[in-house]
Structure formats: C-alpha cells, structure tokens
Enzyme design. Structure first.
Site, PDB file in Angstrom:
ATOM      1  N   CYS A  30      49.284 106.676 -31.172  1.00 59.90           N
ATOM      2  CA  CYS A  30      48.993 106.916 -30.596  1.00 59.90           C
ATOM      3  C   CYS A  30      50.399 107.529 -29.717  1.00 59.90           C
ATOM      4  O   CYS A  30      51.017 106.631 -28.833  1.00 59.90           O
ATOM      5  CB  CYS A  30      47.706 107.397 -28.947  1.00 59.90           C
ATOM      6  SG  CYS A  30      48.369 108.403 -28.013  1.00 59.90           S
ATOM      7  N   CYS A  33      50.671 107.503 -26.054  1.00 55.76           N
ATOM      8  CA  CYS A  33      50.082 106.557 -25.531  1.00 55.76           C
ATOM      9  C   CYS A  33      51.574 106.380 -25.004  1.00 55.76           C
ATOM     10  O   CYS A  33      51.780 105.312 -24.382  1.00 55.76           O
ATOM     11  CB  CYS A  33      48.922 105.202 -26.266  1.00 55.76           C
ATOM     12  SG  CYS A  33      47.833 106.484 -26.628  1.00 55.76           S
TER      13      CYS A  33
END
Length: 136
Positions: A30, A33
C-alpha cells in the site's frame, strides 16, 4: 518507544494492558501506508507515554475483518478498551497530532455514558431502525 506489531494472539492482551493505543492498519503493498509510516513513527517518538502499534492486514486478516477495515491505512485509537477514533487515510503530521490531542482530551467517563445511553436507546433485539428482515 518502538512500535508494537499486533497479531490476533497478542491483540487482546495489549489492549487490556494499555489505556491509550494508536493502531495503524497497513499492508506492505500500500503506497499511502508507506507514506504514513514515517509520520506514525515520528509521533511514537514524540508521544512515548502512548502505545503505538501496527496491524499488517495481509498477515492478520482476521483482525482486519473483526474491525471491518475496508481501506488502508486506517488509524484507530483505543482508550480504556473503547475505540474512540477510526479513520482511513494517510494523515499528515499536523492532523495526526491534532487527533492525538483530541483523544487525550476526551472525558472517558462521558464517553462510556454516551455508549451506555446509545445501547439503552437501541431498539430491542439489536436491530437498528428499519433494519429488520423483510417478510413475504
């Protein structure tokens, strides 16, 4: 304080043993993230009195499902065994600091009273208004 890795095996113990926990639900693939990770780590260094923890949603799919994580990263704050904040998205440093400040300022007795009132006001049988099954 270093960031803890939460798993289904240690989650309950960590939440029970600590009265203020910030949890970052993330995954290695991600992009947002990865963007949020240094912001989260920086906050953990500034707020050493709080517990900072991460849940790898790929490795801990049961935990992610239990908290109905639909988008990552998701930040959750748990105070006194009550989730007081949960929001998807990579927060910038100033926003994270603001959220931490707001969570610190919460009157947890008032939060518990609000939860109890909401539970008392809920329709019988745990059904939300209009949430009953349709019958033919």
């Amino acid at each position: 304080m270093s960031t803890l890795e939460l798993t289904k095996e240690n989650f309950d113990q960590v939440v029970t043993d600590n009265d203020f926990i910030l949890i970052d639900f993330w995954a290695s693939w991600c992009g947002p993230c990865k963007q949020f990770a240094p912001v989260f780590e920086g906050a953990s260094e500034r707020h050493q009195d709080l517990v900072f923890a991460k849940v790898d949603t790929e490795a801990q799919q049961e935990l992610a499902a239990a908290f109905e994580i639909r988008s990552i990263p998701t930040l959750m704050i748990v105070r006194d065994n009550v989730a007081v904040f949960a929001q998807p998205g990579a927060l910038p440093e100033a926003a994270l600091e603001d959220v931490i400040g707001q969570a610190r300022a919460l009157d947890m007795d008032e939060v518990r009273r609000s939860i109890e009132k909401a539970q008392q006001d809920a329709p019988a049988g745990g059904q939300q208004e209009g949430g009953g099954a349709a019958t033919a």
